[in-house]
Design an enzyme around this catalytic site. Structure first.
Site, PDB file in Angstrom:
ATOM      1  N   SER A 262      32.505  49.501  36.643  1.00 26.13           N
ATOM      2  CA  SER A 262      31.119  48.808  37.281  1.00 26.13           C
ATOM      3  C   SER A 262      32.369  48.216  37.757  1.00 26.13           C
ATOM      4  O   SER A 262      33.498  47.683  38.299  1.00 26.13           O
ATOM      5  CB  SER A 262      32.026  48.167  35.916  1.00 26.13           C
ATOM      6  OG  SER A 262      32.809  47.037  35.786  1.00 26.13           O
ATOM      7  N   ASP A 263      31.856  47.056  38.583  1.00 23.87           N
ATOM      8  CA  ASP A 263      31.990  46.044  39.738  1.00 23.87           C
ATOM      9  C   ASP A 263      32.701  44.775  38.861  1.00 23.87           C
ATOM     10  O   ASP A 263      32.500  44.591  37.290  1.00 23.87           O
ATOM     11  CB  ASP A 263      31.170  45.308  40.490  1.00 23.87           C
ATOM     12  CG  ASP A 263      31.833  44.661  41.459  1.00 23.87           C
ATOM     13  OD1 ASP A 263      32.935  43.924  41.048  1.00 23.87           O
ATOM     14  OD2 ASP A 263      31.394  43.985  42.470  1.00 23.87           O
ATOM     15  N   TRP A 264      33.258  43.507  39.119  1.00 26.04           N
ATOM     16  CA  TRP A 264      33.779  42.664  37.706  1.00 26.04           C
ATOM     17  C   TRP A 264      32.759  42.329  37.050  1.00 26.04           C
ATOM     18  O   TRP A 264      31.584  41.557  37.697  1.00 26.04           O
ATOM     19  CB  TRP A 264      34.283  41.453  38.835  1.00 26.04           C
ATOM     20  CG  TRP A 264      35.026  40.227  38.035  1.00 26.04           C
ATOM     21  CD1 TRP A 264      34.679  39.476  37.528  1.00 26.04           C
ATOM     22  CD2 TRP A 264      36.506  40.251  37.984  1.00 26.04           C
ATOM     23  NE1 TRP A 264      35.325  38.263  37.450  1.00 26.04           N
ATOM     24  CE2 TRP A 264      36.762  38.961  37.433  1.00 26.04           C
ATOM     25  CE3 TRP A 264      37.911  40.807  38.785  1.00 26.04           C
ATOM     26  CZ2 TRP A 264      37.867  38.779  37.793  1.00 26.04           C
ATOM     27  CZ3 TRP A 264      38.871  40.179  38.898  1.00 26.04           C
ATOM     28  CH2 TRP A 264      38.883  39.472  38.055  1.00 26.04           C
ATOM     29  N   ASP A 265      33.000  42.226  35.806  1.00 28.83           N
ATOM     30  CA  ASP A 265      31.486  41.666  34.546  1.00 28.83           C
ATOM     31  C   ASP A 265      30.176  41.847  34.973  1.00 28.83           C
ATOM     32  O   ASP A 265      29.387  41.895  34.872  1.00 28.83           O
ATOM     33  CB  ASP A 265      31.340  40.474  35.051  1.00 28.83           C
ATOM     34  CG  ASP A 265      32.738  39.138  34.504  1.00 28.83           C
ATOM     35  OD1 ASP A 265      33.578  40.159  33.823  1.00 28.83           O
ATOM     36  OD2 ASP A 265      33.032  38.369  34.677  1.00 28.83           O
ATOM     37  N   SER A 266      29.984  43.077  35.984  1.00 25.81           N
ATOM     38  CA  SER A 266      29.365  43.593  35.473  1.00 25.81           C
ATOM     39  C   SER A 266      28.463  44.196  34.807  1.00 25.81           C
ATOM     40  O   SER A 266      26.757  44.717  34.245  1.00 25.81           O
ATOM     41  CB  SER A 266      28.703  44.775  37.295  1.00 25.81           C
ATOM     42  OG  SER A 266      29.341  46.163  37.165  1.00 25.81           O
TER      43      SER A 266
END
Ligand code: NOJ
Length: 733
Positions: A262-266
Site C-alpha cells: 500500500s502507500d503510506w497509511d493508504s
C-alpha cells in the site's frame, strides 16, 4: 541451476516456511514499519524478534540496518530477513536529474545507468528495496508529482520505466548492489483532479488501459518485484481497495507474482475516503482486493488475524499474500546475505558516478530558443558576463524533490561551473536579484540590473525551488513564482543578449516570457552535476540534445494539454480559430469558429512534446515504408533520411508517430511508437531503419480486448510531435 529449477527451489522454500508460520507471523510478513533515526525503538525491536514485522522503511544507517537484520535473522523464530525500503527516486547521495528531467534525455541507457548508480549507493546502507520507478502519466503540471513522472506519454514512460527497473534490479536480483524496484502508484494517480495531490481520479476503463496502465505492464515485463497502490480514489473505489486493478488486471490478466504494497497509511485512509467505517473494514477491503503488504498504518497487524479466524478472509488468501513477499526476499538472496558490508561498494559520489550524473544532466537539458545563434557563447568575443537569479548558486535547490539522502555538498552550481569554464577569459559577476524564487521584494533588482548593464551577456537562472514540486506540492498558477517575471522583464528590457535558464520541477506556462530573451534552456531540476551540464551547453562543450517529455503550455488554462489527444468531431483549424482580440466588435452575436478551442489562447502548446533544438541544423529529408501493407504477425520497415546541415556534431532524437485513422474506439491524433537517439556529425547524412512490430499498433478496443485493428495509418517522422513529414501504411486483417 536452470531458471526453472531456481524457481522450483524458491517455491519449495516458501512452502516450507509457510508450513511453520503462525497466522501472526504470516501477518508479520505483510507489515512494513517505519524506522529511521539510527536507533531501534522498543516496539520495532519486539515486532522484529516476534516475527511481527517483515519490512522496515526509512532506516539508512548501515549499522542499524545490519542490527535490524541480525535481530530478524538470528533472534526471530523463523529467521526471515527484512526488506529495507527507501525512496531512492533519482539518485541516493549522487543526485541525477528528477525523473521528468531524465525523461527529457529520451535515453533508456542513461536512465538505466542512473538507477544502477542509485542502487549501488543505496546498497551501501543495506537498502534492498526502492519505491521507484514512478510510472504515473503526467499530464497536469499543476500536480507537484509530475516531477517524479516520465512525462505525458505512455510509450516513453514504458521504455524509460522498464530501463529504470533494469537499472535498480541489475542483471541478477541476488547479486550485490541489486535492489528490488517498486512500480508506483497503481493506478491512475497522475489524473488527480485539478492537479491537486491525493485528489480523486475518474478515468474511463478504456483510457485507463490504453494510457495509464501501459507503463506498469512494461515494468512487469522488465521483471519488477513490487507495485505500490495509489492514494487516489479511482472511479469511486480507492486504489488500495480496488479489486479490478489489483486482482482482475494485475493477477489474472498480467500474472504478476511479485507483491503489492500500500502507500503510506493508504489502507487506514480508506475510512477517510468514505469507503469503510473503521480500520478493521479497511484491512478487510484491502486484503480482499489484493494489497499484500501494508505501509505505515497497522490495520493488518491489528485486524487481519481476526478477519481470518472469523472466516471473512481465508487463510489461503493470506498465504498467497505471504508467498508474494517471501518470493521477493528469496529472489533477492536475502536469506543467503542479509548483512551488508559498505566497504564492498564503491564510494558515494565517486568520479564515475559524477560523470554519469553529468552526462544525464547534459542530455536532459532542452534548448527551446536560440535566436541569432546566441548560444553557444563565444568567450573570445566576450569580456564580461552576468549570472543573475535565485537558482544560479543553490546547491540544494537544484537537486529537486525526493532527495532524502542527496548530498548538496557534492552539488556543482551553474555559477561555480560557469566561473570555472570561463576562468581567465571572461569576467563573471553574480547577483541573485531575488532571495528565493518565491520572493516578491525587489530590493535586489538594482544590483542585478547594474550587473546586467555592465555585462556583454546575461545568464539568468530562474525557476522553482525544490520545495515547489513533489508530493503535496502542487500549484494552481504555473508561471514563474514570486517577482521573477518582473526581474526577467527588467533585465530583458536592457537590450543585452539574455540567456534564460529555467530550473523547475514541472512544465511551466511560458507564453509570457519576453520575446526579447535570446535563448532559453529548460534544465528541470538537474541534480548534483546540473551546473557543469548547463555550463557545458552554454560554452559549446556539447550541443543540447534534450527533448520535452511533456507539452509546454502557453497558459495554465490549457491544462491538460498533451499531444496524443483525441481529434473530436470539431477539431480546430487555422481557418476556424478566432482569437478574442480578433473578434469584430461590430459583428452580430453569432457563434465563432464552432470548433474546439479557447477564445483567448492558440490551441497549440507553446512548445510541443518531443521538441528541443541543437547547435546543428537537422533536416528530415524523407520517410518511406518499402512495404506499406503489413500483416498482424509482421513488422513495418520505416526508412528515414536525416541530415545535419550545420557546423556542429549533434545528437538528435528521431521520433516516429502514428495515427490509426479508424478504430472501434476513437484513437489519438498521434501516438509515439518509436524513437532513437542518434549522433549526427556536422554535414552527415544518415539513413535509418526502424522496424515497428505490428503489436505496437495494438490497443484496447470497444470490447476491452487488446489487439491491433486492421486499416489505414498515417505515420510521421521528425524531431517532435508536430512534425509534418508524413507517409501512410496499412495493417491487413
Ligand atoms: C508516500 C508516497 O506517495 C510514495 O510515493 C512513497 O514511496 C511513500 N510515501 C514512502 O515514502
Amino acid at each position: 541451476m536452470t531458471e526453472v529449477a531456481h524457481i522450483a527451489v524458491i517455491e519449495e522454500r516458501i512452502e516450507r516456511l509457510l508450513e511453520q508460520m503462525t497466522l501472526e507471523e504470516k501477518v508479520g510478513q505483510l507489515t512494513l514499519a517505519s524506522g529511521g533515526g539510527g536507533h531501534i525503538p522498543e516496539w520495532l525491536d519486539e515486532g522484529i524478534r516476534r516475527g511481527r514485522t517483515g519490512a522496515v522503511l526509512n532506516e539508512v544507517d548501515v549499522d542499524t540496518v545490519n542490527e535490524l537484520q541480525r535481530r530478524a535473522v538470528e533472534e526471530s523464530r523463523l529467521g526471515i530477513p527484512l526488506l529495507i525500503g527507501r525512496d531512492v527516486i533519482h539518485g541516493f547521495r549522487t543526485v541525477f536529474p528528477i525523473p521528468l528531467g531524465q525523461a527529457a534525455t529520451w535515453n533508456p541507457e542513461l536512465v538505466e545507468r542512473g538507477a544502477r548508480v542509485a542502487a549501488l549507493e543505496a546498497s551501501r546502507c543495506g537498502i534492498n528495496w526502492t519505491f521507484a520507478p514512478m510510472l504515473d502519466i503526467g499530464r497536469d503540471p499543476r500536480w507537484g508529482r509530475v516531477a517524479e513522472t516520465f512525462g505525458e506519454d505512455p510509450h516513453l514512460s514504458s521504455v524509460l520505466g522498464a530501463a529504470m527497473v533494469r537499472g535498480f534490479q541489475g542483471g541478477e536480483l541476488d547479486a550485490d548492489g541489486s535492489i528490488a524496484a517498486c512500480a508506483k502508484h497503481f493506478a491512475g494517480y497522475g489524473a488527480s483532479e485539478s492537479g491537486k495531490d491525493y485528489n480523486s481520479t475518474n478515468i474511463p476503463e478504456n483510457e485507463l488501459r490504453n494510457v495509464h496502465l501501459r507503463p506498469f505492464k512494461a515494468a512487469l515485463d522488465a521483471g519488477v518485484c513490487s507495485l505500490m497502490t495509489s492514494f487516489s480514489d479511482l472511479d469511486g473505489v480507492p486504489a488500495s481497495a480496488n479489486e479490478f486493478l489489483l486482482d482482475q488486471v494485475l493477477r489474472r490478466e498480467w500474472d504478476f507474482d511479485g507483491f503489492v504494497v500500500s502507500d503510506w497509511d493508504s489502507i487506514s485512509q480508506l475510512q477517510a475516503h468514505g469507503l469503510t467505517e473503521n480500520d478493521r473494514e479497511s484491512a478487510y477491503e484491502a486484503a480482499r482486493a489484493g494489497v499484500d503488504m501494508e505501509m505505515a498504518s497497522t490495520t493488518y497487524a491489528h485486524h487481519l488475524p481476526q478477519l481470518v479466524t472469523e472466516g471473512r478472509i481465508s487463510e489461503e488468501k493470506v498465504d498467497g499474500m505471504v508467498r508474494n513477499v517471501l518470493r521477493t526476499k528469496l529472489r533477492l538472496g536475502l536469506f543467503e546475505r542479509p548483512y551488508v558490508d559498505p566497504e564492498s561498494f564503491p564510494d558515494w559520489g565517486n568520479p564515475t558516478y559524477l560523470a554519469d550524473a553529468l552526462e544525464t544532466a547534459r542530455q536532459s537539458i532542452v534548448m527551446l530558443r536560440n535566436r541569432d545563434e546566441t548560444l553557444p557563447l563565444k568567450p573570445h568575443e566576450l569580456s564580461s558576463l552576468a549570472v543573475i537569479g535565485p537558482m544560479a548558486d543553490e546547491p540544494y535547490e537544484q537537486l529537486g524533490t525526493w532527495i532524502f539522502d542527496g548530498d548538496p555538498e557534492l552539488s556543482q552550481t551553474p555559477l561555480s561551473a560557469i566561473r570555472e569554464a570561463l576562468h581567465g577569459e571572461v569576467e563573471v559577476r553574480y547577483e541573485r536579484g531575488l532571495e528565493t524564487t518565491r520572493s516578491r521584494t525587489r530590493d535586489g533588482f538594482p544590483a542585478a540590473l547594474d550587473a546586467a548593464r555592465a555585462a556583454d551577456v546575461v545568464v539568468l537562472v530562474l525557476g522553482e525551488e525544490s520545495i515547489l514540486s513533489g508530493e503535496a506540492h502542487c500549484r494552481a498558477d504555473i508561471t514563474l513564482p514570486g517577482a521573477q517575471a518582473a526581474l526577467l522583464d527588467e533585465v530583458a528590457s536592457l537590450g543585452k543578449p539574455v540567456i534564460l535558464v529555467i530550473m523547475a520541477g514541472r512544465a511551466l506556462a511560458v507564453e509570457a516570457l519576453p520575446d526579447s530573451v535570446a535563448a532559453i534552456l529548460y534544465a528541470w531540476h538537474p541534480g548534483t552535476m546540473g551546473g557543469p551540464a548547463i555550463s557545458d551547453i552554454l560554452t559549446g562543450v556539447v550541443s543540447p540534445s534534450g527533448r520535452l517529455p511533456v507539452s509546454l503550455p502557453r497558459v495554465g488554462g490549457q491544462i491538460p494539454i498533451y499531444y496524443a489527444h483525441k481529434n473530436t468531431g470539431r477539431p480546430p483549424t487555422p481557418e476556424t480559430f478566432v482569437h478574442i482580440d480578433d473578434i469584430d466588435p461590430g459583428a452580430p452575436q453569432v457563434s465563432i469558429g464552432n470548433t474546439s478551442f479557447h477564445l483567448d489562447v492558440h490551441p497549440s502548446p507553446a512548445y510541443p512534446f518531443g521538441f528541443g533544438l541543437t547547435y546543428g541544423d537537422v533536416h528530415y529529408r524523407s520517410v518511406s515504408c518499402p512495404e506499406p501493407r503489413i500483416t498482424p504477425g509482421s513488422s513495418l520497415e520505416v526508412i528515414i533520411e536525416v541530415a545535419n546541415e550545420g557546423q556542429w556534431d549533434v545528437e538528435e532524437v528521431v521520433q516516429i508517430y502514428i495515427r490509426d485513422l479508424v478504430g472501434s474506439v476513437t484513437r489519438p491524433v498521434r501516438e509515439l511508437v518509436a524513437f532513437r537517439r542518434v549522433s549526427l556529425e556536422a554535414g552527415e547524412v544518415r539513413h535509418l531503419r526502424f522496424d515497428i512490430d505490428a503489436k505496437e499498433l495494438a490497443f484496447y478496443g470497444r470490447d476491452m480486448k487488446r489487439k491491433a485493428e486492421p486499416g489505414r495509418f498515417h505515420l510521421w517522422v521528425g524531431g517532435h510531435a508536430g512534425s509534418t513529414l508524413q507517409t501512410e501504411f496499412e495493417l491487413l486483417p
